[in-house]
Design a protein around this motif. Structure first.
Motif, mmCIF file in Angstrom:
data_model
loop_
_atom_site.group_PDB
_atom_site.id
_atom_site.type_symbol
_atom_site.label_atom_id
_atom_site.label_comp_id
_atom_site.label_asym_id
_atom_site.label_seq_id
_atom_site.Cartn_x
_atom_site.Cartn_y
_atom_site.Cartn_z
ATOM 1 N N ALA A 29 0.687 -1.355 0.349
ATOM 2 C CA ALA A 29 -0.374 0.315 0.277
ATOM 3 C C ALA A 29 0.762 1.202 -0.085
ATOM 4 C CB ALA A 29 -1.175 -0.021 0.997
ATOM 5 N N SER A 30 2.107 1.128 0.535
ATOM 6 C CA SER A 30 3.088 2.371 0.564
ATOM 7 C C SER A 30 3.912 3.346 -0.777
ATOM 8 C CB SER A 30 3.822 1.972 1.983
ATOM 9 O OG SER A 30 4.721 3.467 2.279
ATOM 10 N N GLY A 31 4.158 1.533 -0.890
ATOM 11 C CA GLY A 31 4.713 1.701 -1.962
ATOM 12 C C GLY A 31 3.608 1.992 -3.601
ATOM 13 N N ALA A 32 2.285 2.346 -3.593
ATOM 14 C CA ALA A 32 1.312 2.536 -4.866
ATOM 15 C C ALA A 32 1.291 3.708 -4.176
ATOM 16 C CB ALA A 32 -0.269 1.746 -4.516
ATOM 17 N N HIS A 33 1.074 4.218 -2.457
ATOM 18 C CA HIS A 33 0.295 5.225 -2.730
ATOM 19 C C HIS A 33 1.501 6.351 -1.978
ATOM 20 C CE1 HIS A 33 -3.815 5.594 -1.679
ATOM 21 N NE2 HIS A 33 -3.580 4.323 -1.171
ATOM 22 N N PHE A 34 3.390 5.771 -2.238
ATOM 23 C CA PHE A 34 4.121 7.211 -2.129
ATOM 24 C C PHE A 34 5.709 6.935 -2.920
ATOM 25 C CE2 PHE A 34 1.323 6.369 1.898
ATOM 26 C CZ PHE A 34 0.594 7.706 2.405
ATOM 27 N N GLY A 35 5.983 5.297 -2.998
ATOM 28 C CA GLY A 35 6.331 4.916 -4.205
ATOM 29 C C GLY A 35 7.826 5.044 -3.622
ATOM 30 N N ARG A 37 11.126 5.817 -2.668
ATOM 31 C CA ARG A 37 11.523 6.134 -1.664
ATOM 32 C C ARG A 37 11.339 6.629 -0.265
ATOM 33 N NH1 ARG A 37 12.809 11.464 -0.728
ATOM 34 N NH2 ARG A 37 11.153 11.981 -2.434
ATOM 35 N N ARG A 38 10.020 7.125 -0.545
ATOM 36 C CA ARG A 38 9.186 7.598 0.593
ATOM 37 C C ARG A 38 8.894 6.539 1.601
ATOM 38 N NH1 ARG A 38 4.886 11.312 -1.203
ATOM 39 N NH2 ARG A 38 4.373 12.041 1.730
ATOM 40 N N SER A 39 8.549 5.045 1.156
ATOM 41 C CA SER A 39 8.417 4.225 2.020
ATOM 42 C C SER A 39 9.401 3.452 2.151
ATOM 43 C CB SER A 39 7.081 3.642 0.999
ATOM 44 O OG SER A 39 6.340 3.685 0.114
ATOM 45 N N ILE A 40 10.874 4.028 2.780
ATOM 46 C CA ILE A 40 11.872 3.340 3.445
ATOM 47 C C ILE A 40 11.675 3.015 4.628
ATOM 48 C CG2 ILE A 40 14.141 3.793 3.615
ATOM 49 C CD1 ILE A 40 14.483 4.698 0.427
ATOM 50 N N PRO A 41 11.047 4.091 5.403
ATOM 51 C CA PRO A 41 10.916 4.116 6.877
ATOM 52 C C PRO A 41 10.168 3.385 7.091
ATOM 53 C CG PRO A 41 10.779 6.559 5.753
ATOM 54 C CD PRO A 41 11.098 5.570 4.700
ATOM 55 N N ILE A 42 9.101 3.215 6.044
ATOM 56 C CA ILE A 42 7.721 1.897 6.991
ATOM 57 C C ILE A 42 8.491 0.534 6.672
ATOM 58 C CG2 ILE A 42 6.570 1.656 5.193
ATOM 59 C CD1 ILE A 42 5.549 1.605 8.575
ATOM 60 N N ILE A 43 9.226 -0.019 5.664
ATOM 61 C CA ILE A 43 10.109 -0.972 5.718
ATOM 62 C C ILE A 43 11.032 -0.755 6.415
ATOM 63 C CG2 ILE A 43 11.402 -2.193 4.327
ATOM 64 C CD1 ILE A 43 9.920 -0.849 1.490
ATOM 65 N N ALA A 44 11.409 0.167 7.364
ATOM 66 C CA ALA A 44 13.158 -0.210 7.851
ATOM 67 C C ALA A 44 12.605 -0.248 9.370
ATOM 68 C CB ALA A 44 13.928 0.763 7.908
ATOM 69 N N TRP A 161 7.790 -6.201 -2.009
ATOM 70 C CA TRP A 161 6.348 -5.631 -2.395
ATOM 71 C C TRP A 161 6.534 -4.515 -2.443
ATOM 72 C CZ3 TRP A 161 2.330 -9.266 -1.892
ATOM 73 C CH2 TRP A 161 2.081 -10.551 -1.524
ATOM 74 N N CYS A 162 6.855 -3.596 -1.572
ATOM 75 C CA CYS A 162 6.911 -2.706 -1.927
ATOM 76 C C CYS A 162 6.671 -1.812 -3.580
ATOM 77 C CB CYS A 162 7.694 -0.858 -1.306
ATOM 78 S SG CYS A 162 7.760 0.577 -0.916
ATOM 79 N N ALA A 163 8.255 -2.570 -4.330
ATOM 80 C CA ALA A 163 8.030 -1.933 -5.970
ATOM 81 C C ALA A 163 7.155 -2.612 -5.853
ATOM 82 C CB ALA A 163 9.532 -3.025 -5.844
ATOM 83 N N ALA A 164 6.498 -3.631 -5.665
ATOM 84 C CA ALA A 164 5.532 -4.123 -6.849
ATOM 85 C C ALA A 164 4.236 -3.285 -6.525
ATOM 86 C CB ALA A 164 5.018 -5.807 -6.135
ATOM 87 N N GLY A 165 3.915 -2.826 -5.143
ATOM 88 C CA GLY A 165 2.713 -1.659 -5.128
ATOM 89 C C GLY A 165 3.310 -0.753 -6.054
#
Length: 199
Positions: A29-35, A37-44, A161-165
């Protein structure tokens, strides 16, 4: 300790972290909405959260958790409420940059918090600690090995998963398509709560 000795643990962590669940749904969801780079904090945050849970499980805290059923119920309840809140945020959000409740991505602390209150993460790492306890001669070394392994493997899995999003987000063109995706991801997040309460 050789990489060959670690391969079974790495494979266990990979299978455990790449299969769909709450963290993978949030990363998508974060990848789909924010890309990406901006999802790195939640992934980390999720990766560090799982790594710290694995470290604690290998050090013996997992055994304490399993011995206190009341604490397990509290964790399940808090974790479930948090995931329901996240699902509501996702379901009410619109296309990126058009407002809604998901105006900014979830952060590092949210990722850690989500994993510490996720019984699936505890169950997975406790099972791994029981299965791979002979990897190290003392609990401190085992805890460090577990923490690093689960942290790095989770970061890899969630990045996929983020890249897929992000790719999915590029394919969506209309607000209706975004609403459908958001509803679908929110439903997946709620469904991911069910395994927490089994067993």
């Amino acid at each position: 300790m050789t990489i060959e000795a670690l391969l079974p643990l790495i494979l266990f962590a990979l299978v455990s972290t790449i299969t769909p669940g709450a963290a993978t749904t949030i990363a998508t969801a974060s990848g789909a909405h924010f890309g990406f780079r901006r999802s790195i904090p939640i992934i980390a945050g999720c990766a560090v959260g799982l790594g710290s849970v694995a470290c604690a499980a290998a050090a013996g805290l997992g055994g304490l958790l399993m011995a206190l059923p009341a604490l397990q119920i509290v964790m399940k309840t808090l974790g479930s409420l948090y995931l329901i809140w996240l699902a509501l945020r996702i379901s009410r959000s619109g296309p990126p940059r058009l407002g809604g409740d998901m105006a900014k991505p979830a952060g590092f602390i949210a990722g850690i918090w989500m994993l510490w209150y996720n019984p699936k993460g505890w169950a997975m790492t406790i099972a791994a600690a029981a299965s791979f306890a002979t990897l190290a001669s003392d609990s401190a070394t085992l805890a460090i090995v577990f923490g690093l392994t689960f942290c790095l493997v989770a970061a890899f899995s969630l990045s996929i998963w983020c890249a897929a999003g992000q790719l999915l987000g590029r394919l969506l063109k209309t607000p209706l398509q975004w609403r459908a995706l958001n509803f679908f991801l929110a439903c997946l997040l709620v469904i991911s709560i069910i395994p927490m309460w089994r067993g």
